[in-house]
Design a protein around this motif. Structure first.
Motif, mmCIF file in Angstrom:
data_model
loop_
_atom_site.group_PDB
_atom_site.id
_atom_site.type_symbol
_atom_site.label_atom_id
_atom_site.label_comp_id
_atom_site.label_asym_id
_atom_site.label_seq_id
_atom_site.Cartn_x
_atom_site.Cartn_y
_atom_site.Cartn_z
ATOM 1 N N LEU A 50 -16.636 -6.694 83.775
ATOM 2 C CA LEU A 50 -15.738 -8.472 83.574
ATOM 3 C C LEU A 50 -14.547 -8.416 82.865
ATOM 4 O O LEU A 50 -13.439 -8.732 83.003
ATOM 5 C CB LEU A 50 -16.211 -9.225 83.867
ATOM 6 N N ARG A 78 -18.220 -5.298 95.914
ATOM 7 C CA ARG A 78 -19.374 -5.491 96.733
ATOM 8 C C ARG A 78 -20.895 -4.669 96.538
ATOM 9 O O ARG A 78 -21.655 -5.378 96.357
ATOM 10 C CB ARG A 78 -19.020 -5.959 98.237
ATOM 11 N N ARG A 81 -20.791 -5.421 92.940
ATOM 12 C CA ARG A 81 -21.541 -6.814 92.207
ATOM 13 C C ARG A 81 -22.688 -7.248 93.016
ATOM 14 O O ARG A 81 -23.631 -7.871 92.130
ATOM 15 C CB ARG A 81 -20.321 -7.782 92.927
ATOM 16 N N PHE A 88 -24.826 -14.764 81.567
ATOM 17 C CA PHE A 88 -24.220 -14.907 80.363
ATOM 18 C C PHE A 88 -25.030 -15.661 79.422
ATOM 19 O O PHE A 88 -26.262 -16.639 79.570
ATOM 20 C CB PHE A 88 -23.495 -15.625 80.466
ATOM 21 N N VAL A 93 -23.016 -21.841 82.158
ATOM 22 C CA VAL A 93 -21.550 -21.120 82.977
ATOM 23 C C VAL A 93 -21.895 -21.022 84.352
ATOM 24 O O VAL A 93 -21.100 -20.709 85.887
ATOM 25 C CB VAL A 93 -20.173 -20.430 82.256
ATOM 26 N N PHE A 96 -23.491 -23.600 89.216
ATOM 27 C CA PHE A 96 -22.315 -24.446 89.750
ATOM 28 C C PHE A 96 -22.224 -24.968 91.633
ATOM 29 O O PHE A 96 -22.413 -25.950 92.194
ATOM 30 C CB PHE A 96 -20.899 -24.302 89.794
ATOM 31 N N TRP A 111 -24.118 -12.157 100.566
ATOM 32 C CA TRP A 111 -24.245 -10.859 101.098
ATOM 33 C C TRP A 111 -24.749 -11.088 101.869
ATOM 34 O O TRP A 111 -25.034 -9.765 102.470
ATOM 35 C CB TRP A 111 -24.547 -10.609 99.813
ATOM 36 N N LEU B 138 -14.056 -20.873 76.818
ATOM 37 C CA LEU B 138 -15.211 -20.999 77.773
ATOM 38 C C LEU B 138 -14.765 -21.502 78.941
ATOM 39 O O LEU B 138 -14.957 -20.641 80.691
ATOM 40 C CB LEU B 138 -15.838 -22.717 77.011
ATOM 41 N N GLU B 141 -14.807 -17.840 80.156
ATOM 42 C CA GLU B 141 -16.653 -17.459 80.605
ATOM 43 C C GLU B 141 -16.569 -18.353 82.248
ATOM 44 O O GLU B 141 -17.608 -17.401 83.076
ATOM 45 C CB GLU B 141 -17.264 -18.373 79.875
ATOM 46 N N PHE B 142 -16.129 -19.357 82.378
ATOM 47 C CA PHE B 142 -16.641 -20.032 83.917
ATOM 48 C C PHE B 142 -16.259 -18.853 84.624
ATOM 49 O O PHE B 142 -16.757 -18.694 85.843
ATOM 50 C CB PHE B 142 -16.072 -21.399 83.764
ATOM 51 N N LEU B 144 -15.336 -15.987 84.841
ATOM 52 C CA LEU B 144 -16.220 -15.018 84.438
ATOM 53 C C LEU B 144 -17.292 -14.453 85.637
ATOM 54 O O LEU B 144 -17.148 -13.748 86.467
ATOM 55 C CB LEU B 144 -15.832 -13.951 83.449
ATOM 56 N N ALA B 145 -18.115 -15.930 85.367
ATOM 57 C CA ALA B 145 -19.636 -15.339 85.534
ATOM 58 C C ALA B 145 -18.864 -15.932 87.069
ATOM 59 O O ALA B 145 -19.935 -15.368 88.088
ATOM 60 C CB ALA B 145 -20.037 -17.530 85.147
ATOM 61 N N LEU B 146 -18.457 -17.046 87.819
ATOM 62 C CA LEU B 146 -18.331 -16.567 88.846
ATOM 63 C C LEU B 146 -17.976 -15.398 89.696
ATOM 64 O O LEU B 146 -18.178 -15.101 90.379
ATOM 65 C CB LEU B 146 -16.713 -17.867 89.594
ATOM 66 N N VAL B 147 -16.704 -14.778 89.180
ATOM 67 C CA VAL B 147 -16.335 -13.963 89.455
ATOM 68 C C VAL B 147 -17.231 -12.755 89.638
ATOM 69 O O VAL B 147 -18.267 -11.799 91.150
ATOM 70 C CB VAL B 147 -15.293 -12.777 88.894
ATOM 71 N N SER B 148 -18.423 -13.063 89.160
ATOM 72 C CA SER B 148 -19.613 -11.541 88.791
ATOM 73 C C SER B 148 -20.510 -12.413 89.371
ATOM 74 O O SER B 148 -21.333 -11.368 90.361
ATOM 75 C CB SER B 148 -20.334 -11.603 87.473
ATOM 76 N N ARG B 149 -20.416 -12.977 90.066
ATOM 77 C CA ARG B 149 -21.501 -14.245 90.754
ATOM 78 C C ARG B 149 -20.970 -13.514 92.827
ATOM 79 O O ARG B 149 -22.216 -13.720 93.678
ATOM 80 C CB ARG B 149 -22.199 -15.290 90.902
ATOM 81 N N SER B 150 -20.093 -12.815 92.478
ATOM 82 C CA SER B 150 -19.478 -13.501 93.986
ATOM 83 C C SER B 150 -19.289 -11.971 95.279
ATOM 84 O O SER B 150 -18.546 -10.708 93.705
ATOM 85 C CB SER B 150 -18.350 -13.633 93.557
ATOM 86 N N PRO B 151 -19.173 -11.024 95.915
ATOM 87 C CA PRO B 151 -19.058 -10.184 96.428
ATOM 88 C C PRO B 151 -17.932 -9.253 96.608
ATOM 89 O O PRO B 151 -17.368 -8.586 96.565
ATOM 90 C CB PRO B 151 -19.875 -10.416 97.516
ATOM 91 N N GLU B 153 -13.093 -11.858 96.311
ATOM 92 C CA GLU B 153 -12.769 -13.053 96.662
ATOM 93 C C GLU B 153 -13.210 -14.810 96.509
ATOM 94 O O GLU B 153 -14.514 -14.192 97.675
ATOM 95 C CB GLU B 153 -11.102 -13.027 97.122
ATOM 96 N N ASP B 155 -14.116 -17.458 98.354
ATOM 97 C CA ASP B 155 -13.880 -18.730 99.250
ATOM 98 C C ASP B 155 -13.525 -19.974 98.244
ATOM 99 O O ASP B 155 -13.828 -20.291 97.442
ATOM 100 C CB ASP B 155 -14.141 -18.651 100.167
ATOM 101 N N THR B 158 -16.089 -22.068 97.570
ATOM 102 C CA THR B 158 -17.333 -22.036 95.622
ATOM 103 C C THR B 158 -16.422 -22.433 94.926
ATOM 104 O O THR B 158 -16.799 -22.534 93.848
ATOM 105 C CB THR B 158 -17.586 -20.363 95.888
#
Ligand SMILES: Nc1ncnc2c1ncn2[C@@H]1O[C@H](COP(=O)(O)OP(=O)(O)OP(=O)(O)O)[C@@H](O)[C@H]1O
Ligand SMILES: [Mg+2]
Lengths: 258, 192
Positions: A50, A78, A81, A88, A93, A96, A111, B138, B141-142, B144-151, B153, B155, B158
């Motif tokens: 990141l 893909r 990740r 975190f 954060v 959602f 996935w 912050l 942080e939000f 990056l968290a989204l990036v790290s949880r997504s395979p 880009e 949509d 989300t």
């Protein structure tokens, strides 16, 4: 599995990491120690792809990782990740989705796992949130959110799990549960903490960042915990006044682990 | 010598502060989209060599907020038969110009130097700026968290969900912070 060579990071003039060399083999349990601001979170973000090292190189399974490359090479991103999960430091954060269930199922659905729902139920059970499946994540308590965020990562069956202060907000039973979970997990786990009492439970190998953002120790946890000088250098002991009988004096303590 | 340079710069900073204040008031008073656009172009042209980078930064700051608010307002207005187009155009232009003005101002002028005639103002600005830094981190942080949880880009759905969550969280925090700061202000005798 992980290979860092001379990794440094600077946020607009604010140094966070300096010349970190680190190798971690598959399946190792590593505990990352350091005072506030030593660079623990930054290091974990570099490992999660990141944050880009300002200099030096990070290789995961022999592949050079940078956020840039992960943006360009979609197929690789893909896979990466999916294999690498980061908890975190502020677990909020990460949350959602409208309900706890959707939150846990989010990753497996993204996935394209066929058994996304089943997995979500399983992990909700394991982290003790089965009764709260329909509640919105923001209505949970701090410790529950922490466990939820953890479930969101574990549900994907990661190979590398990066945990930033995973015991933050957990009560003693939940902490004990987490310690056992980490020990039993087949994945490589790197957990950060500044609580010495937990260091020996979270891993067998300690990696310590000093106040100057450099790596100052890398070796068995026990050895580090026996060396007071080293702990004092790392700033992990505290100093305060107290009474022995009638005498008031001050000296260094690490007593949350004694 | 040193101190003369400092006070000259300080004078420039105060002038900047006045211009900025005037700009903010002006943009809030103008309603005509044509004039708002002209103001935006004017600020942008006046931003100097860095204008490309500054525009990108302003867009990055303003866009997530504008998208969420516009979509939300658009839906409500659509259902209740309110005018949509012009209101949204004006809102987007006005916020866009204000953010651009602020970004340009912030690179030109040291706020701390501009207000150092009053210790209270310095304290206030330091507090506000430390809040801004905190929020910026912050926000990152939000993201990056989204990036790290997504395979890949994420949509649009989300992204909207995640932004809504971040905004709700920020609103919550802002309220708590505002309450604390009001108490701090009162403790320092600033509200009496
Ligand atoms: N987004 C950012 N922008 C600027 N500086 C940052 C940012 N994030 C961290 N830093 C700075 O980088 C340094 C290392 O921060 P980091 O968060 O990695 O420390 P840490 O070891 O995780 O601390 P803690 O125990 O408080 O979580 C600190 O000096 C911090 O102020
Ligand atoms: Mg941290």
């Amino acid at each position: 599995m992980i290979e860092l060579t001379g990794v440094s990071h600077c946020f607009r003039g604010q140094t966070a990491l300096v010349g970190v060399d680190l190798r971690v083999r598959e399946g190792e349990k590593v505990v990352l120690l350091g005072v506030n601001g030593a660079g623990k979170s930054t290091l974990l973000k570099v490992l999660a792809g990141l944050v880009a090292p300002s200099s030096g190189e990070y290789r995961y399974e022999g592949e050079v990782i940078t956020p840039e490359r992960l943006r360009r090479d979609r197929a690789f991103a893909r896979r990466f990740r999916g294999e690498v999960g980061l908890l975190f430091q502020n677990a909020e954060v990460m949350l959602f989705n409208p309900t706890v269930f959707d939150e846990i199922a989010f990753g497996p659905r993204q996935w394209g796992f066929a058994d996304a729902e089943e997995r979500a139920y399983q992990w909700a059970e394991r982290v003790g949130l089965r009764e709260m499946m329909d509640r919105p994540p923001f209505s949970l308590s701090g410790g529950e959110r922490q466990r939820l965020a953890l479930a969101c990562l574990l549900v994907l069956g990661p190979r590398l799990l990066l945990l930033d202060e995973p015991t933050r907000g957990l009560d003693p039973p939940a902490t004990g549960w987490l310690v056992e979970l980490i020990a039993d997990l087949p994945a490589t786990v790197i957990s950060s903490t500044h609580r010495l009492s937990l260091a020996a439970e979270l891993g067998e190998r300690a990696v310590v960042l000093g106040r100057d953002h450099r790596l100052i120790y890398d070796g068995p946890v026990e050895e580090f915990l026996e060396n007071r000088d080293q702990m004092a250098t790392a700033g992990l002991l505290h100093c305060h006044r107290h009474r022995h009988g009638e005498v008031l004096h001050r000296h260094l303590h690490g007593h949350d682990w004694e | 010598m040193e101190s003369r340079g400092w006070s000259r710069r300080r004078l420039g900073d105060r002038l900047g502060l006045v211009v900025y204040g005037g700009g903010v008031v002006g943009v809030t008073l103008v309603h005509d989209p044509v004039w708002l656009t002209a103001a935006g172009v004017g600020v942008w042209l006046g931003a100097g060599k860095e204008r490309g980078r500054l525009l990108r930064r302003a867009l990055r700051l303003a866009l997530p907020w504008l998208v969420v608010v516009s979509v939300g307002y658009g839906m409500v207005a659509f259902w209740s038969g309110l005018p949509v187009g012009e209101v949204l155009l004006r809102l987007n232009l006005r916020v866009g110009v204000l953010v651009l003005l602020t970004v340009v101002f912030a690179t030109r002028v040291s706020l701390l130097r501009a207000v150092d005639f009053s210790p209270t103002l310095v304290w206030l600005f330091t507090m506000v700026m430390s809040q801004m830094v905190l929020w910026q981190r912050l926000y990152e942080e939000f993201r990056l968290a989204l990036v790290s949880r997504s395979p890949g880009e994420p949509d649009l759905r989300t992204v909207l969900q995640a932004s809504a969550n971040a905004i709700a969280w920020f609103a919550d925090q802002a309220l708590a912070t505002a309450r604390n700061q009001a108490q701090a202000l009162r403790a320092r005798g600033l509200l009496e």
